[in-house]
Design a protein around this motif. Structure first.
Motif, PDB file in Angstrom:
ATOM      1  N   GLU A  99       0.828  -1.210   0.000  1.00 40.32           N
ATOM      2  CA  GLU A  99       0.000   0.000   0.000  1.00 40.32           C
ATOM      3  C   GLU A  99       0.858   1.254   0.000  1.00 40.32           C
ATOM      4  O   GLU A  99       0.529   2.253  -0.666  1.00 40.32           O
ATOM      5  CB  GLU A  99      -0.942  -0.038   1.201  1.00 40.32           C
TER       6      GLU A  99
ATOM      7  N   ARG B  74      -5.704  -1.889  -5.014  1.00 46.78           N
ATOM      8  CA  ARG B  74      -5.976  -2.346  -3.646  1.00 46.78           C
ATOM      9  C   ARG B  74      -5.319  -3.703  -3.439  1.00 46.78           C
ATOM     10  O   ARG B  74      -5.067  -4.446  -4.401  1.00 46.78           O
ATOM     11  CB  ARG B  74      -7.473  -2.427  -3.365  1.00 46.78           C
TER      12      ARG B  74
ATOM     13  N   ALA C 143       2.267   1.701  -3.517  1.00 47.22           N
ATOM     14  CA  ALA C 143       1.241   2.244  -4.418  1.00 47.22           C
ATOM     15  C   ALA C 143       1.071   3.743  -4.208  1.00 47.22           C
ATOM     16  O   ALA C 143       0.911   4.513  -5.165  1.00 47.22           O
ATOM     17  CB  ALA C 143      -0.080   1.519  -4.198  1.00 47.22           C
ATOM     18  N   ARG C 144       1.121   4.160  -2.948  1.00 45.96           N
ATOM     19  CA  ARG C 144       0.996   5.589  -2.637  1.00 45.96           C
ATOM     20  C   ARG C 144       2.164   6.373  -3.229  1.00 45.96           C
ATOM     21  O   ARG C 144       1.969   7.429  -3.857  1.00 45.96           O
ATOM     22  CB  ARG C 144       0.941   5.780  -1.121  1.00 45.96           C
TER      23      ARG C 144
ATOM     24  N   THR D  80      -2.657   4.844  -5.881  1.00 45.88           N
ATOM     25  CA  THR D  80      -3.496   4.382  -4.772  1.00 45.88           C
ATOM     26  C   THR D  80      -4.975   4.330  -5.129  1.00 45.88           C
ATOM     27  O   THR D  80      -5.701   3.431  -4.682  1.00 45.88           O
ATOM     28  CB  THR D  80      -3.306   5.289  -3.538  1.00 45.88           C
TER      29      THR D  80
END
Length: 264
Positions: A140, A153, A143-144, A149
Motif C-alpha cells: 500500500e 488495492r 502504491a501511494r 493508490t
C-alpha cells in the motif's frame, strides 16, 4: 535501509537467506579451524575434510546468492523489474476493467500493471508468509509513492482458494508464485483456480518455474490439458532473453522460468 519516500519492492532473494548462508559459512570455517586442534588420526582427517568442504560450499553459495541478489535488485542490476515488464508484455489486454495479480509480494507487478494501463483497476493478493520480506502495508505504501493508490488495492488470500467469485476479473497475471503455494501441490489445479476468476475471453500471463521437474513433472501434458480448457494458450520459454545475466540462469534463480499466456 531505503528512504521512506522511495518504493520498497524488496528482493526475490530474502536478506535473511543471504545472512543465514554467511553465518553458516563462518561457523563451519571456525569449526574447520578448530579441527586442527584435535589429535591426529583418520577420524580427525575425515572430519577436517568434511568441515572444510562444507565451509567452502557455504562460502560459494553465499557469494553467489549475494551477487544474484544485487543483480536482481532495483538498486543494482534491476533484473526483477525487467522480468516483470516481460510478463506484462505477454498480456494482450486493452486495460479496460479490473486486473488480478496473484501472489503480488511487494506489489511491484500490480503497480507496474496500474501504471501501464492507466484506465485499469488492479487488485494484488498474497499470503505474505513470514519467510518473505513482503507485507500488505508495504504494498500500500509503494502504491501511494507511485501515485496509483486510487486504482490499486491489496488483500490477503490463498492462491489455492481465491476469495473471488467466478468470472469477475478482466485480466490476471502472476510471477514466480505457483511453485511456492504449499496448500495446493497440484499445479494444474492451481492454474485452473486462477483461470476460474477470469471472465470468458479475458487475457492472462502466468510466469513460473515451469521447467522445474520437481514442480511440473510433465509440462507437455499440462499445456495439452490447459489448451483444451481455454480459448487460447501459448507457452513461452522466457529463459531465452537478453535481460537476465548468465549468472542468474541457474535453477536457483531464473534458469527454469517459462510463461503461460492466452485467453480464457
Amino acid at each position: 535501509m531505503k528512504p521512506s519516500n522511495s518504493p520498497d519492492y524488496a528482493n526475490w532473494i530474502p536478506q535473511k537467506l543471504v545472512t543465514g548462508l554467511a553465518l553458516t559459512a563462518a561457523l563451519l570455517s571456525l569449526l574447520f579451524g578448530l579441527s586442527f586442534l584435535l589429535p591426529g588420526g583418520t577420524l580427525s582427517l575425515i572430519l577436517r575434510f568434511i568441515l572444510g568442504a562444507a565451509a567452502l560450499l557455504m562460502l560459494v553459495m553465499f557469494t553467489y546468492m549475494a551477487r544474484a541478489r544485487k543483480l536482481l535488485s532495483y538498486e543494482g542490476g534491476g533484473v526483477q523489474g525487467k522480468i516483470l515488464d516481460n510478463v506484462l508484455r505477454y498480456l494482450d489486454w486493452d486495460g479496460r476493467g479490473e486486473l488480478l495479480d496473484i501472489g503480488c509480494g511487494s506489489g511491484a507487478l500490480t503497480i507496474k500493471a496500474a501504471r501501464k494501463f492507466p484506465g485499469a483497476r488492479c487488485v494484488g493478493m498474497d499470503y505474505w508468509g513470514a519467510m518473505w520480506d513482503y507485507a500488505q502495508t508495504q504494498c500500500e505504501n509503494n502504491a501511494r509513492l507511485e501515485g496509483v493508490t486510487d486504482r490499486v488495492r491489496f488483500q490477503k488470500g490463498d492462491a489455492a482458494k481465491l476469495d473471488f467469485p467466478d468470472g469477475c476479473f478482466d485480466a490476471a497475471v502472476s510471477n514466480f508464485v505457483f511453485h511456492e503455494v504449499r496448500t495446493q501441490p497440484d499445479k494444474l489445479a492451481l492454474i485452473r483456480e486462477a483461470l476460474r476468476v477470469l471472465k470468458p475471453g479475458a487475457p492472462f500471463a502466468f510466469e513460473d518455474v515451469f521447467f522445474s521437474r520437481g514442480h511440473y513433472p510433465d509440462l507437455e501434458e499440462l499445456i495439452k490439458t490447459l489448451s483444451g480448457e481455454v480459448a487460447e494458450l501459448r507457452f513461452m520459454d522466457t529463459r531465452k532473453n537478453d535481460f537476465v545475466p548468465k549468472l542468474l540462469r541457474t535453477p536457483l534463480v531464473a534458469g527454469e522460468m517459462g510463461l503461460l499466456c492466452g485467453r480464457k
